[in-house]
Design an enzyme around this catalytic site. Sequence first.
Site, PDB file in Angstrom:
ATOM      1  N   HIS A  30       0.702  -3.344   6.536  1.00  0.00           N
ATOM      2  CA  HIS A  30      -0.515  -3.143   7.350  1.00  0.00           C
ATOM      3  C   HIS A  30      -1.761  -3.679   6.630  1.00  0.00           C
ATOM      4  O   HIS A  30      -2.870  -3.356   7.012  1.00  0.00           O
ATOM      5  CB  HIS A  30      -0.690  -1.657   7.672  1.00  0.00           C
ATOM      6  CG  HIS A  30      -0.919  -0.812   6.448  1.00  0.00           C
ATOM      7  ND1 HIS A  30       0.108  -0.367   5.658  1.00  0.00           N
ATOM      8  CD2 HIS A  30      -2.052  -0.366   5.881  1.00  0.00           C
ATOM      9  CE1 HIS A  30      -0.382   0.316   4.665  1.00  0.00           C
ATOM     10  NE2 HIS A  30      -1.701   0.329   4.751  1.00  0.00           N
ATOM     11  N   SER A  65       0.648   3.879   1.683  1.00  0.00           N
ATOM     12  CA  SER A  65       0.944   4.451   3.003  1.00  0.00           C
ATOM     13  C   SER A  65       2.314   3.982   3.493  1.00  0.00           C
ATOM     14  O   SER A  65       3.048   4.735   4.132  1.00  0.00           O
ATOM     15  CB  SER A  65      -0.126   4.062   4.024  1.00  0.00           C
ATOM     16  OG  SER A  65      -1.368   4.596   3.627  1.00  0.00           O
ATOM     17  N   HIS A  80       4.822   6.082   1.857  1.00  0.00           N
ATOM     18  CA  HIS A  80       4.939   7.387   2.535  1.00  0.00           C
ATOM     19  C   HIS A  80       5.919   7.273   3.705  1.00  0.00           C
ATOM     20  O   HIS A  80       6.741   8.165   3.935  1.00  0.00           O
ATOM     21  CB  HIS A  80       3.586   7.850   3.081  1.00  0.00           C
ATOM     22  CG  HIS A  80       2.565   8.237   2.042  1.00  0.00           C
ATOM     23  ND1 HIS A  80       2.859   8.966   0.917  1.00  0.00           N
ATOM     24  CD2 HIS A  80       1.223   8.026   1.993  1.00  0.00           C
ATOM     25  CE1 HIS A  80       1.751   9.148   0.199  1.00  0.00           C
ATOM     26  NE2 HIS A  80       0.746   8.586   0.834  1.00  0.00           N
ATOM     27  N   CYS A 119      -6.821  -3.169   4.118  1.00  0.00           N
ATOM     28  CA  CYS A 119      -6.683  -1.711   3.982  1.00  0.00           C
ATOM     29  C   CYS A 119      -7.415  -1.172   2.754  1.00  0.00           C
ATOM     30  O   CYS A 119      -8.443  -0.536   2.882  1.00  0.00           O
ATOM     31  CB  CYS A 119      -5.225  -1.249   3.974  1.00  0.00           C
ATOM     32  SG  CYS A 119      -5.098   0.553   3.867  1.00  0.00           S
ATOM     33  N   CYS A 123       0.844  -1.208   0.000  1.00  0.00           N
ATOM     34  CA  CYS A 123       0.000   0.000   0.000  1.00  0.00           C
ATOM     35  C   CYS A 123       0.871   1.248   0.000  1.00  0.00           C
ATOM     36  O   CYS A 123       1.963   1.266   0.567  1.00  0.00           O
ATOM     37  CB  CYS A 123      -0.894  -0.025   1.247  1.00  0.00           C
ATOM     38  SG  CYS A 123      -1.928   1.442   1.450  1.00  0.00           S
TER      39      CYS A 123
HETATM   40  N1  APR Z   1      -2.459  13.500 -10.402  1.00  0.00           N
HETATM   41  C1  APR Z   1      -3.239  12.425 -10.688  1.00  0.00           C
HETATM   42  N2  APR Z   1      -2.965  11.167 -10.294  1.00  0.00           N
HETATM   43  C2  APR Z   1      -1.851  10.981  -9.569  1.00  0.00           C
HETATM   44  C3  APR Z   1      -0.968  12.060  -9.231  1.00  0.00           C
HETATM   45  C4  APR Z   1      -1.331  13.360  -9.693  1.00  0.00           C
HETATM   46  N3  APR Z   1      -0.568  14.427  -9.422  1.00  0.00           N
HETATM   47  N4  APR Z   1       0.036  11.551  -8.483  1.00  0.00           N
HETATM   48  C5  APR Z   1      -0.184  10.228  -8.358  1.00  0.00           C
HETATM   49  N5  APR Z   1      -1.327   9.880  -9.010  1.00  0.00           N
HETATM   50  C6  APR Z   1      -1.928   8.547  -9.108  1.00  0.00           C
HETATM   51  C7  APR Z   1      -0.962   7.439  -9.436  1.00  0.00           C
HETATM   52  O1  APR Z   1      -0.734   7.343 -10.843  1.00  0.00           O
HETATM   53  C8  APR Z   1      -1.657   6.206  -8.875  1.00  0.00           C
HETATM   54  O2  APR Z   1      -2.507   5.590  -9.821  1.00  0.00           O
HETATM   55  O3  APR Z   1      -2.435   8.192  -7.805  1.00  0.00           O
HETATM   56  C9  APR Z   1      -2.509   6.770  -7.726  1.00  0.00           C
HETATM   57  C10 APR Z   1      -2.013   6.344  -6.345  1.00  0.00           C
HETATM   58  O4  APR Z   1      -2.217   4.978  -6.252  1.00  0.00           O
HETATM   59  P1  APR Z   1      -1.282   3.973  -5.411  1.00  0.00           P
HETATM   60  O5  APR Z   1       0.138   4.357  -5.578  1.00  0.00           O
HETATM   61  O6  APR Z   1      -1.720   2.580  -5.737  1.00  0.00           O
HETATM   62  O7  APR Z   1      -1.664   4.352  -3.898  1.00  0.00           O
HETATM   63  P2  APR Z   1      -2.817   3.750  -2.930  1.00  0.00           P
HETATM   64  O8  APR Z   1      -2.241   2.593  -2.188  1.00  0.00           O
HETATM   65  O9  APR Z   1      -4.073   3.611  -3.682  1.00  0.00           O
HETATM   66  O10 APR Z   1      -2.934   4.926  -1.868  1.00  0.00           O
HETATM   67  C11 APR Z   1      -3.420   6.200  -2.269  1.00  0.00           C
HETATM   68  O11 APR Z   1      -4.475   6.691  -0.184  1.00  0.00           O
HETATM   69  O12 APR Z   1      -4.561   5.562   1.832  1.00  0.00           O
HETATM   70  C12 APR Z   1      -3.923   6.567   1.097  1.00  0.00           C
HETATM   71  O13 APR Z   1      -1.655   6.581   1.973  1.00  0.00           O
HETATM   72  C13 APR Z   1      -2.460   6.270   0.851  1.00  0.00           C
HETATM   73  O14 APR Z   1      -2.004   8.515   0.193  1.00  0.00           O
HETATM   74  C14 APR Z   1      -2.184   7.194  -0.289  1.00  0.00           C
HETATM   75  C15 APR Z   1      -3.477   7.129  -1.091  1.00  0.00           C
HETATM   76 ZN    ZN Z   2      -3.009   1.092   3.367  1.00  0.00          ZN
END
Ligand code: APR
Ligand code: ZN
Length: 366
Positions: free
Chosen positions: A59, A40, A43, A166, A38
């Site tokens: 997690h 997070s 991060h 999650c 994930c």
């Molecule tokens: N504009 C549009 N889309 C974006 C941008 C942006 N500037 N930056 C990143 N993305 C897209 C990515 O291409 C990706 O598809 O955001 C998506 C993020 O997805 P994941 O990396 O799979 O992250 P995910 O696990 O879904 O978590 C997303 O939710 O729970 C919170 O901490 C987690 O902040 C995180 C968010």
């Molecule tokens: Zn998570």
Amino acid sequence: MRAAVLVDANEALRVTDVGLDRPGPKEVLVKMAAAGVCHSDWHVMQGDLPVPLPAILGHEGAGVVEEVGEEVTRVKPGDHVVLSWIPSCGHCFYCLKGRPDMCDEAFNIQLSGSLPGNVMRLHWDEGPLHHYLGTSCFAEKTVVPDTGVIPIDPAIALNKAALVGCAVTTGFGAVVHTAHVAPGDSVTVIGCGGVGLNVIQTARLAGADPIIAIDANGKKSELAKTFGATHFIDATQSDDLITPVIDLTKGIGTDFAFEVIGREETIEAAYGMVRKAGMAVIIGVAPPHMDVSFNAFSFPSQSKILTGSWYGQSVPAVDIPRILGLYQRGRLNLDDLVTQSYSLEHINDAFQALIQGTVARGVIEF
Ligand code: APR
Ligand code: ZN
Ligand code: ZN
């Protein structure tokens, strides 16, 4: 046992041998079967989310109970379980208010990098080794509070069930508990990763229309549509995300916007694209010191609701079996979320795939 340790921010995870003590009276030892990768955790690896280090991250996991402490009645050895990263205490102000997502004790666990009672069951040769969110499931085994295990139907594949720990619950709950989306409501989702895709598919289940997906990675278009998006906006095509959404919603603005990334410009855009008296729900986790700005006059004059959603505002013991039931009856799609499996030894490859956006969700399988 083998585990992936984050020693310091901006380093790769170190897959190494660590020690794990037996569970205390109210703890459960789980043999992990699968753990989702994930954002997070990324991060934390980037230093954007400070937690005590070194720690074993992870997690979003599922596995089989191996041993329980003498006071544990919720589960027994052999039970299949999903881990909950909010092991809510049941007696703090928020738990009593019916908001276990805001449990004070769960937040303390997060900040202290230990289990309830400041207990540490992990150790290694190099000194203290912290728990993370009470889960630490990037390891062959983990010891968790009994409030952090949710027993599930053993017929469900554990690599699918893990994601309900999650991503699925966070996305599902944001739509169901935080926003209360109704049939025909317009929904816009900014960020189509593991969490965002679950916002999309729950919005479809709730009857939302249109469902507008936005992502900076054009490859997410097909995935977003598989999960129920009716439109896709490629965020790299324009700095202005608001105008296309207003155009797609008959000039009104979207009823609900979900931000699922955690960036300043997309949080501000989510608020901007919502119609008067609509709702923007921020799910994305931003670094703790990041600020965003909104026009103050718009608060009374447009009366939009701006809110957050943490773990989908869920009650894990109720929502996790509920979500898995929807999966078993074909109403929610978990199968297409697991696009790639990795061994624990290749966990850093799984994080690279997350960042490059080549997976819906990568899963570590033990
Ligand atoms: N504009 C549009 N889309 C974006 C941008 C942006 N500037 N930056 C990143 N993305 C897209 C990515 O291409 C990706 O598809 O955001 C998506 C993020 O997805 P994941 O990396 O799979 O992250 P995910 O696990 O879904 O978590 C997303 O939710 O729970 C919170 O901490 C987690 O902040 C995180 C968010
Ligand atoms: Zn998570
Ligand atoms: Zn509590």
